[in-house]
Each structure stands twice: as structure tokens, then as C-alpha cells.
Scaffold this active site. Structure first.
Site, mmCIF file in Angstrom:
data_model
loop_
_atom_site.group_PDB
_atom_site.id
_atom_site.type_symbol
_atom_site.label_atom_id
_atom_site.label_comp_id
_atom_site.label_asym_id
_atom_site.label_seq_id
_atom_site.Cartn_x
_atom_site.Cartn_y
_atom_site.Cartn_z
ATOM 1 N N ARG A 124 0.836 -1.217 0.000
ATOM 2 C CA ARG A 124 0.000 0.000 0.000
ATOM 3 C C ARG A 124 0.868 1.264 0.000
ATOM 4 O O ARG A 124 0.928 1.977 -1.000
ATOM 5 C CB ARG A 124 -0.950 -0.033 1.215
ATOM 6 C CG ARG A 124 -2.071 0.979 1.159
ATOM 7 C CD ARG A 124 -1.675 2.401 1.567
ATOM 8 N NE ARG A 124 -1.122 2.494 2.908
ATOM 9 C CZ ARG A 124 -0.563 3.608 3.386
ATOM 10 N NH1 ARG A 124 -0.463 4.699 2.642
ATOM 11 N NH2 ARG A 124 -0.054 3.635 4.609
ATOM 12 N N ASP A 125 1.600 1.512 1.080
ATOM 13 C CA ASP A 125 2.370 2.762 1.172
ATOM 14 C C ASP A 125 3.501 2.754 0.147
ATOM 15 O O ASP A 125 3.842 3.792 -0.434
ATOM 16 C CB ASP A 125 2.932 2.925 2.594
ATOM 17 C CG ASP A 125 3.115 4.376 3.003
ATOM 18 O OD1 ASP A 125 3.081 5.244 2.121
ATOM 19 O OD2 ASP A 125 3.300 4.636 4.204
ATOM 20 N N HIS B 296 4.962 4.690 12.760
ATOM 21 C CA HIS B 296 5.045 4.589 11.297
ATOM 22 C C HIS B 296 6.057 5.643 10.836
ATOM 23 O O HIS B 296 5.712 6.818 10.681
ATOM 24 C CB HIS B 296 3.632 4.856 10.748
ATOM 25 C CG HIS B 296 3.494 4.863 9.263
ATOM 26 N ND1 HIS B 296 2.858 3.853 8.573
ATOM 27 C CD2 HIS B 296 3.871 5.761 8.317
ATOM 28 C CE1 HIS B 296 2.837 4.138 7.275
ATOM 29 N NE2 HIS B 296 3.455 5.296 7.098
ATOM 30 N N HIS C 57 8.862 7.189 8.225
ATOM 31 C CA HIS C 57 9.501 7.243 6.909
ATOM 32 C C HIS C 57 10.973 7.593 7.151
ATOM 33 O O HIS C 57 11.321 8.200 8.161
ATOM 34 C CB HIS C 57 8.779 8.257 6.013
ATOM 35 C CG HIS C 57 7.466 7.723 5.509
ATOM 36 N ND1 HIS C 57 7.323 7.157 4.271
ATOM 37 C CD2 HIS C 57 6.250 7.621 6.103
ATOM 38 C CE1 HIS C 57 6.065 6.749 4.107
ATOM 39 N NE2 HIS C 57 5.396 7.022 5.217
ATOM 40 N N CYS D 2 4.463 9.213 0.181
ATOM 41 C CA CYS D 2 3.066 9.630 0.094
ATOM 42 C C CYS D 2 2.947 10.603 -1.056
ATOM 43 O O CYS D 2 3.642 11.614 -1.088
ATOM 44 C CB CYS D 2 2.616 10.288 1.401
ATOM 45 S SG CYS D 2 0.913 10.889 1.296
ATOM 46 N N ASN E 39 9.327 4.182 3.503
ATOM 47 C CA ASN E 39 9.135 3.812 4.910
ATOM 48 C C ASN E 39 10.413 3.181 5.465
ATOM 49 O O ASN E 39 11.279 2.738 4.714
ATOM 50 C CB ASN E 39 8.032 2.746 5.024
ATOM 51 C CG ASN E 39 6.679 3.260 4.629
ATOM 52 O OD1 ASN E 39 6.349 3.312 3.460
ATOM 53 N ND2 ASN E 39 5.885 3.651 5.610
HETATM 54 P P1 HMG Z 1 -13.152 14.429 -3.009
HETATM 55 O O1 HMG Z 1 -12.828 14.820 -4.397
HETATM 56 O O2 HMG Z 1 -13.404 15.512 -2.009
HETATM 57 O O3 HMG Z 1 -14.374 13.393 -3.016
HETATM 58 O O4 HMG Z 1 -11.972 13.516 -2.478
HETATM 59 P P2 HMG Z 1 -15.939 13.617 -2.945
HETATM 60 O O5 HMG Z 1 -16.426 12.962 -1.693
HETATM 61 O O6 HMG Z 1 -16.301 15.056 -3.185
HETATM 62 O O7 HMG Z 1 -16.431 12.742 -4.208
HETATM 63 C C1 HMG Z 1 -16.091 13.103 -5.540
HETATM 64 C C2 HMG Z 1 -16.270 11.915 -6.430
HETATM 65 O O8 HMG Z 1 -15.340 10.903 -6.045
HETATM 66 C C3 HMG Z 1 -17.644 11.247 -6.358
HETATM 67 O O9 HMG Z 1 -17.920 10.727 -7.649
HETATM 68 C C4 HMG Z 1 -17.432 10.096 -5.412
HETATM 69 O O10 HMG Z 1 -18.326 9.006 -5.604
HETATM 70 C C5 HMG Z 1 -16.035 9.673 -5.771
HETATM 71 P P3 HMG Z 1 -18.991 11.446 -8.640
HETATM 72 O O11 HMG Z 1 -20.261 11.475 -7.846
HETATM 73 O O12 HMG Z 1 -18.390 12.819 -8.842
HETATM 74 O O13 HMG Z 1 -18.961 10.567 -9.814
HETATM 75 N N1 HMG Z 1 -15.372 9.039 -4.611
HETATM 76 C C6 HMG Z 1 -14.801 7.827 -4.625
HETATM 77 N N2 HMG Z 1 -14.623 6.901 -5.599
HETATM 78 C C7 HMG Z 1 -14.002 5.757 -5.238
HETATM 79 N N3 HMG Z 1 -13.549 5.495 -3.982
HETATM 80 C C8 HMG Z 1 -13.701 6.404 -3.005
HETATM 81 C C9 HMG Z 1 -14.344 7.615 -3.324
HETATM 82 N N4 HMG Z 1 -14.642 8.696 -2.577
HETATM 83 C C10 HMG Z 1 -15.268 9.556 -3.370
HETATM 84 N N5 HMG Z 1 -13.260 6.133 -1.760
HETATM 85 C C11 HMG Z 1 -11.214 11.704 -1.093
HETATM 86 C C12 HMG Z 1 -11.993 13.012 -1.158
HETATM 87 C C13 HMG Z 1 -11.036 11.345 0.381
HETATM 88 C C14 HMG Z 1 -11.996 10.632 -1.800
HETATM 89 C C15 HMG Z 1 -9.844 11.905 -1.775
HETATM 90 O O14 HMG Z 1 -9.235 13.001 -1.175
HETATM 91 C C16 HMG Z 1 -8.934 10.712 -1.688
HETATM 92 O O15 HMG Z 1 -9.186 9.672 -2.290
HETATM 93 N N6 HMG Z 1 -7.814 10.852 -0.933
HETATM 94 C C17 HMG Z 1 -6.871 9.755 -0.752
HETATM 95 C C18 HMG Z 1 -5.470 10.253 -0.686
HETATM 96 C C19 HMG Z 1 -4.538 9.110 -0.369
HETATM 97 O O16 HMG Z 1 -4.819 7.947 -0.588
HETATM 98 N N7 HMG Z 1 -3.332 9.445 0.179
HETATM 99 C C20 HMG Z 1 -2.340 8.460 0.542
HETATM 100 C C21 HMG Z 1 -2.696 7.656 1.758
HETATM 101 S S1 HMG Z 1 -2.361 8.501 3.290
HETATM 102 C C22 HMG Z 1 -0.671 8.170 3.597
HETATM 103 O O17 HMG Z 1 0.016 7.692 2.753
HETATM 104 C C23 HMG Z 1 -0.119 8.477 4.968
HETATM 105 C C24 HMG Z 1 0.088 7.203 5.810
HETATM 106 O O18 HMG Z 1 0.997 6.311 5.167
HETATM 107 C C25 HMG Z 1 0.648 7.569 7.195
HETATM 108 C C26 HMG Z 1 1.852 8.512 7.151
HETATM 109 O O19 HMG Z 1 2.860 8.196 6.471
HETATM 110 O O20 HMG Z 1 1.763 9.551 7.836
HETATM 111 C C27 HMG Z 1 -1.234 6.459 6.030
HETATM 112 MG MG MG Z 2 3.166 6.461 5.225
#
Ligand code: HMG
Ligand code: MG
Length: 313
Positions: free
Chosen positions: A30-31, A222, A224, A255, A264
Site C-alpha cells: 500500500r504505502d 510509522h 519514513h 506519500c 518507509n
Molecule cells: P473528493 O474529491 O473531495 O471526493 O476527495 P468527494 O467525496 O467530493 O467525491 C467526488 C467523487 O469521487 C464522487 O464521484 C465520489 O463518488 C467519488 P462522482 O459522484 O463525482 O462521480 N469518490 C470515490 N470513488 C471511489 N472510492 C472512493 C471515493 N470517494 C469519493 N473512496 C477523497 C476526497 C477522500 C476521496 C480523496 O481526497 C482521496 O481519495 N484521498 C486519498 C489520498 C490518499 O490515498 N493518500 C495516501 C494515503 S495517506 C498516507 O500515505 C499516509 C500514511 O501512510 C501515514 C503517514 O505516512 O503519515 C497512512
Molecule cells: Mg506512510
């Protein structure tokens, strides 16, 4: 390949307060893969996850049900889970940001999810298109519905040790975000050093604040490895009672929504240190080096892990 035993596996030297056993929460699929420039084929991802389980990992964070436009590298989450042969004794958590993500996870038969919060306003906007306060409203129904469905829900807190846009982050702010996720029903909080800037004294300060608010048994770390501090920071966490550590095979990772986030902590580097400290973890380091070497070939670049480089042919 020579292997750990041939190069002198570290003999056990323990000191201070350390746990007898550590749970390694593998985040490579995933990450790691979310940050690759190219999208890895689903067959390769499947083999990666299976080989990680072969090497002894029992928690393998497999993919994310986020918006496919935000993280195209993981847009194949449904296909991956449909084809994954899940083994007894292995957990396959996935990231879920909202109710749409939860519906996808439920349909895929997932048992473990993780919501991911930010300790800062700017990163809540950049990673979730939300506000610091708004993220809790986003997660509340996700956690409630997931728990009703019998799922375990982990809560990540990102930017716990610094934010590239806001700079320093107050430990009390991290504790507040972690505490709200815990009160909501997250069984575990993983504290993320998303951009890898923490140092051990700083780890102590944040853990001291967080454990005033939630029990240390519910805290994971966690790190990095951007500045090469991830292993030292992990040791500081273990000395304060943490027993779950996130890492990624070969040191893959980052990320896409945090500038300067690199890989990581490498699982092999963690395993080497735990072996030297006589701490149980259940992972076969030689098998894991084999997986990371193979994955590096798939990605066309060497694994960042020092232990992989030392032990690989
Ligand atoms: P948004 O654009 O605000 O979404 O994004 P929305 O709720 O306004 O929806 C817009 C459209 O997206 C809609 O479709 C929804 O159905 C669709 P439409 O009606 O326009 O056709 N939609 C989705 N489709 C599929 N799956 C979904 C989904 N949600 C909405 N889940 C959102 C908001 C949260 C979805 C977006 O910002 C997003 O996907 N963010 C993810 C970012 C991400 O994955 N970042 C990396 C992970 S975090 C990380 O790595 C840190 C970590 O490792 C810890 C650390 O290191 O600190 C965990
Ligand atoms: Mg991370």
C-alpha cells in the site's frame, strides 16, 4: 545469495526496557506501491503479497479504497482482493477514507480497514480535501458502520512530527487527533512521521503526549526514512512501550500528497535490529530479502534498504 547466517547474524544484546515481541505491520503493497511512478501489474502485486506472507508477515496492508484519480497506482483494489487467496492467520488491512471507500471494502470482503487522519490543517486539505475538524465527521460513520459489520478499524495520524507546509506540530495536537480517533472506536492509532523528519528525543515527546490520552498498547509507530532516522526512532518507540511497528519491504514508499516523503522504514532493517535485540517478530529475513530483491527487479531500481543491499547477492 549468502544469507543472514553467513554474514554473521547479530548475537543478542538487550538493554533497557524493551518488549519481548513486536508485531510488524507491513505496508509495502500500500504505502510502497502508492508512490511508484508506474503502476504495478495486479499479478505482480498478488505475488508480492503472497511472498510477504511466505516470509512470515502476518499483517500486510494490501491496498486502498481511495479515489482512483487521487491514487491511480491502487485503482485495481477490487481486482487485487478478488484474486487474493487469503490465508488463515494473516490479516490484510486496507485504507478507507470515507463511506464510498467503506462500501467498496465491504463488497470486497475486507475484515480490517484503516482511516487516515491528519494532525495538521494543511495536510487534511491536501490528502483528504477536507479540514482538520471535518475529517472526523468524514470518519465517524465509516468507523461506526465498519464496527457494526465486525471489522477492525485502525486510525492513522499523519504529520505527527512535522509538516512540510506548517513546520512544527505540537505534540498536544497529535494527542488530540489520536484521542478523537480512539474515542470514535479505532482499536489502534498509528503515528506517522509522513516526511521522515523526527529524531528520537522528539519521538519521546510525542509519545509522552499521546499516551496521556490513549493507552500505549493502542499505539503503533510509522516512520519514513527520509533523513535516515527511522530505525533510531523505532528504538525510541520500543523503549517507551510501543509493540507494533509499521515498515515496508525493501524500504519502498512515500506519500503522493506530501512533498519530500520518501520510503518507509525498511522491514529488513527493522528485522535485523529486532534479531540483534532478541525481540521476536516471526519474519525470515533471508526470505524477505529475496522478495524485496525480486520486487526491485520488477520496479527497475534497487531497494533502498541497507540490509537488502548487504544480504542480496
Ligand atoms: P473528493 O474529491 O473531495 O471526493 O476527495 P468527494 O467525496 O467530493 O467525491 C467526488 C467523487 O469521487 C464522487 O464521484 C465520489 O463518488 C467519488 P462522482 O459522484 O463525482 O462521480 N469518490 C470515490 N470513488 C471511489 N472510492 C472512493 C471515493 N470517494 C469519493 N473512496 C477523497 C476526497 C477522500 C476521496 C480523496 O481526497 C482521496 O481519495 N484521498 C486519498 C489520498 C490518499 O490515498 N493518500 C495516501 C494515503 S495517506 C498516507 O500515505 C499516509 C500514511 O501512510 C501515514 C503517514 O505516512 O503519515 C497512512
Ligand atoms: Mg506512510
Amino acid at each position: 545469495m549468502g544469507g543472514a547466517r553467513d554474514v554473521g547474524l547479530p548475537s543478542v544484546h538487550r538493554s533497557g526496557r524493551l518488549p519481548e515481541r513486536v508485531t510488524i505491520w507491513e505496508v509495502g503493497p500500500r504505502d510502497g506501491l502508492q508512490n511508484e511512478k508506474s503502476t504495478v501489474a495486479v499479478d505482480v502485486k498478488l505475488e508480492f503479497v503472497q511472498r510477504l506472507a511466505d516470509a512470515g508477515l502476518t499483517t500486510i496492508e494490501t491496498t486502498s479504497f481511495v479515489h482512483p484519480k487521487w491514487v491511480p497506482q491502487l485503482a485495481d483494489a477490487e481486482q487485487l482482493l478478488e484474486r487474493l487467496e487469503r490465508r488463515a492467520g494473516v490479516r490484510y488491512p486496507v485504507l478507507v477514507p470515507n463511506e464510498r471507500g467503506l462500501e467498496r471494502a465491504l463488497a470486497a470482503g475486507v475484515e480490517d480497514i484503516a482511516v487516515f487522519a491528519s494532525a495538521t490543517e494543511t495536510f487534511a486539505k491536501r490528502n483528504l480535501n477536507n479540514t482538520l475538524d471535518g475529517q472526523f465527521a468524514l470518519f465517524e460513520p465509516v468507523v461506526a458502520r465498519a464496527r457494526d459489520a465486525g471489522m477492525r478499524v485502525r486510525g492513522y495520524v499523519s504529520m505527527c512530527w512535522g509538516d512540510p507546509w506548517e513546520g512544527d506540530v505540537r505534540p498536544e495536537q497529535v494527542a488530540e487527533v489520536a484521542g478523537r480517533l480512539y474515542d470514535m472506536g479505532c482499536w489502534q492509532l498509528s503515528l506517522g512521521d509522513t516526511i521522515g523528519v523526527a529524531t528520537p528525543g522528539h519521538v519521546e515527546a510525542v509519545l509522552a503526549a499521546v499516551t496521556q490520552r490513549v493507552p500505549v498498547d493502542a499505539v503503533a509507530v510509522h516512520f519514513h526514512d527520509t533523513y535516515g532516522q527511522a530505525l533510531a526512532n523505532t528504538l525510541a518507540g520500543l523503549q517507551q512501550g510501543v509493540t507494533t511497528v509499521d515498515s515496508s519491504a525493501g524500504g519502498l514508499g512515500g506519500c503522493p500528497y506530501a512533498k519530500s516523503a520518501t520510503g518507509n522504514l525498511a522491514t529488513e532493517d527493522l528485522v535485523w535490529m529486532l534479531d540483534g535485540l532478541g525481540i521476536e517478530h516471526g519474519v525470515d529475513v533471508d526470505a524477505l530479502v529475496g522478495v524485496s530483491t525480486w520486487m526491485a527487479e520488477q520496479l527497475g531500481r534497487p531497494a533502498p534498504s541497507r540490509v537488502v543491499r548487504a544480504l542480496a547477492e
